[in-house]
Design a protein around this motif. Structure first.
Motif, PDB file in Angstrom:
ATOM      1  N   GLU A  69       0.949  -1.268  -0.305  1.00  0.00           N
ATOM      2  CA  GLU A  69       0.430  -0.038  -0.337  1.00  0.00           C
ATOM      3  C   GLU A  69       0.838   1.252   0.681  1.00  0.00           C
ATOM      4  OE1 GLU A  69      -3.536   2.305   0.102  1.00  0.00           O
ATOM      5  OE2 GLU A  69      -3.357   0.041   0.163  1.00  0.00           O
ATOM      6  N   ALA A  70       1.701   0.969   0.909  1.00  0.00           N
ATOM      7  CA  ALA A  70       2.602   2.496   1.217  1.00  0.00           C
ATOM      8  C   ALA A  70       3.439   3.261  -0.172  1.00  0.00           C
ATOM      9  CB  ALA A  70       3.720   2.708   1.983  1.00  0.00           C
ATOM     10  N   ILE A  71       4.305   1.750  -1.438  1.00  0.00           N
ATOM     11  CA  ILE A  71       4.141   1.405  -2.221  1.00  0.00           C
ATOM     12  C   ILE A  71       3.456   1.946  -3.302  1.00  0.00           C
ATOM     13  CG2 ILE A  71       5.301   0.296  -4.431  1.00  0.00           C
ATOM     14  CD1 ILE A  71       6.834  -1.558  -2.179  1.00  0.00           C
ATOM     15  N   TRP A  72       2.075   2.193  -3.796  1.00  0.00           N
ATOM     16  CA  TRP A  72       1.656   2.283  -3.966  1.00  0.00           C
ATOM     17  C   TRP A  72       1.404   3.655  -4.486  1.00  0.00           C
ATOM     18  CZ3 TRP A  72      -0.503   1.689  -8.935  1.00  0.00           C
ATOM     19  CH2 TRP A  72      -1.745   1.950  -9.601  1.00  0.00           C
ATOM     20  N   CYS A  73       0.983   3.824  -3.136  1.00  0.00           N
ATOM     21  CA  CYS A  73       0.605   4.929  -2.400  1.00  0.00           C
ATOM     22  C   CYS A  73       1.353   6.253  -2.796  1.00  0.00           C
ATOM     23  CB  CYS A  73       0.977   5.856  -0.785  1.00  0.00           C
ATOM     24  SG  CYS A  73      -0.820   4.960  -0.733  1.00  0.00           S
ATOM     25  N   ARG A  74       2.902   5.223  -3.026  1.00  0.00           N
ATOM     26  CA  ARG A  74       3.613   7.176  -3.030  1.00  0.00           C
ATOM     27  C   ARG A  74       3.877   6.439  -5.060  1.00  0.00           C
ATOM     28  NH1 ARG A  74       8.126   9.043  -0.611  1.00  0.00           N
ATOM     29  NH2 ARG A  74       7.757   8.027   1.002  1.00  0.00           N
ATOM     30  N   PHE A  75       3.923   5.778  -5.614  1.00  0.00           N
ATOM     31  CA  PHE A  75       4.024   5.679  -7.066  1.00  0.00           C
ATOM     32  C   PHE A  75       2.912   6.051  -7.628  1.00  0.00           C
ATOM     33  CE2 PHE A  75       2.415   3.251 -11.252  1.00  0.00           C
ATOM     34  CZ  PHE A  75       3.455   4.127 -12.112  1.00  0.00           C
ATOM     35  N   ALA A  76       1.457   6.366  -7.328  1.00  0.00           N
ATOM     36  CA  ALA A  76       0.535   6.745  -7.698  1.00  0.00           C
ATOM     37  C   ALA A  76       0.386   8.356  -7.107  1.00  0.00           C
ATOM     38  CB  ALA A  76      -1.161   6.570  -6.757  1.00  0.00           C
ATOM     39  N   GLY A  77       1.567   8.838  -6.287  1.00  0.00           N
ATOM     40  CA  GLY A  77       1.289  10.732  -5.821  1.00  0.00           C
ATOM     41  C   GLY A  77       0.540  10.514  -5.025  1.00  0.00           C
ATOM     42  N   LYS A  78      -0.484   9.970  -3.998  1.00  0.00           N
ATOM     43  CA  LYS A  78      -0.780  10.319  -3.121  1.00  0.00           C
ATOM     44  C   LYS A  78       0.019  10.526  -1.009  1.00  0.00           C
ATOM     45  CE  LYS A  78      -5.018   7.768  -4.814  1.00  0.00           C
ATOM     46  NZ  LYS A  78      -5.830   6.919  -4.815  1.00  0.00           N
ATOM     47  N   PRO A  79      -1.060  10.574  -0.497  1.00  0.00           N
ATOM     48  CA  PRO A  79      -0.087  10.608   0.395  1.00  0.00           C
ATOM     49  C   PRO A  79       0.221   9.457   1.167  1.00  0.00           C
ATOM     50  CG  PRO A  79      -1.907  11.710   1.220  1.00  0.00           C
ATOM     51  CD  PRO A  79      -1.937  11.377  -0.292  1.00  0.00           C
ATOM     52  N   VAL A  80       1.411   9.370   1.763  1.00  0.00           N
ATOM     53  CA  VAL A  80       1.582   7.515   2.142  1.00  0.00           C
ATOM     54  C   VAL A  80       1.191   7.242   3.612  1.00  0.00           C
ATOM     55  CG1 VAL A  80       3.220   5.709   2.870  1.00  0.00           C
ATOM     56  CG2 VAL A  80       3.489   7.183   0.543  1.00  0.00           C
ATOM     57  N   LYS A  81       1.262   8.267   4.666  1.00  0.00           N
ATOM     58  CA  LYS A  81       1.017   8.231   6.298  1.00  0.00           C
ATOM     59  C   LYS A  81      -1.295   7.873   6.254  1.00  0.00           C
ATOM     60  CE  LYS A  81       1.862  10.313  10.173  1.00  0.00           C
ATOM     61  NZ  LYS A  81       2.231  11.910  10.712  1.00  0.00           N
ATOM     62  N   GLY A  82      -1.364   9.224   4.935  1.00  0.00           N
ATOM     63  CA  GLY A  82      -2.767   8.896   6.486  1.00  0.00           C
ATOM     64  C   GLY A  82      -3.725   7.929   5.802  1.00  0.00           C
ATOM     65  N   THR A  83      -3.203   6.904   3.854  1.00  0.00           N
ATOM     66  CA  THR A  83      -3.232   5.849   4.025  1.00  0.00           C
ATOM     67  C   THR A  83      -2.963   4.209   5.037  1.00  0.00           C
ATOM     68  OG1 THR A  83      -1.715   4.996   1.870  1.00  0.00           O
ATOM     69  CG2 THR A  83      -3.801   6.189   1.637  1.00  0.00           C
ATOM     70  N   ILE A  84      -2.151   4.570   5.429  1.00  0.00           N
ATOM     71  CA  ILE A  84      -1.521   3.143   5.879  1.00  0.00           C
ATOM     72  C   ILE A  84      -2.042   3.952   7.310  1.00  0.00           C
ATOM     73  CG2 ILE A  84       0.699   2.620   7.057  1.00  0.00           C
ATOM     74  CD1 ILE A  84       0.377   1.913   4.437  1.00  0.00           C
ATOM     75  N   ALA A  85      -2.454   5.358   8.088  1.00  0.00           N
ATOM     76  CA  ALA A  85      -2.677   5.185   9.041  1.00  0.00           C
ATOM     77  C   ALA A  85      -4.361   4.997   9.396  1.00  0.00           C
ATOM     78  CB  ALA A  85      -2.297   6.807   9.437  1.00  0.00           C
ATOM     79  N   ASP A  86      -4.868   5.249   8.463  1.00  0.00           N
ATOM     80  CA  ASP A  86      -6.541   4.601   8.387  1.00  0.00           C
ATOM     81  C   ASP A  86      -6.392   2.939   8.703  1.00  0.00           C
ATOM     82  OD1 ASP A  86      -6.048   2.801   6.086  1.00  0.00           O
ATOM     83  OD2 ASP A  86      -7.687   4.155   5.022  1.00  0.00           O
TER      84      ASP A  86
END
Length: 100
Positions: A69-86
């Motif tokens: 999920e973190a790698i995908w968020c970084r690749f997609a340009g989304k904030p990593v911390k917000g998506t991992i924190a949920d």
């Protein structure tokens, strides 16, 4: 009654808002943590019946899902911390582990 008798509201009285319309203090993180808590007895039973390797499977799949999920968020340009924190990726990893 004719169509001339029907009054439609004008744009000044129309209020648009996005859903959900009911507010609650419960957020996605709280729900996901409750799901993890609900899956804890099944996880403990799996470790009890299948040994410590079941714990290794749970750990590896959960960490792998969070990293993916973190790698995908970084690749997609989304904030990593917000998506991992949920904790939704952790729930996915735990569910995958229990399926395995």
């Amino acid at each position: 009654m004719t169509t001339q008798d029907v009054k439609l509201p004008d744009g000044s009285k129309l209020i648009l808002s996005s859903s959900p319309h009911i507010s609650t203090p419960i957020n996605v993180r709280n729900i996901m943590l409750k799901v993890c808590l609900a899956l804890l007895p099944a996880s403990l039973a799996g470790i009890w019946f299948f040994g410590w390797r079941a714990l290794a499977v749970i750990a590896v799949t959960t960490v792998s899902c969070v990293l993916a999920e973190a790698i995908w968020c970084r690749f997609a340009g989304k904030p990593v911390k917000g998506t991992i924190a949920d904790c939704s990726a952790a729930v996915t990893g735990l569910l995958l582990a229990l399926n395995l």
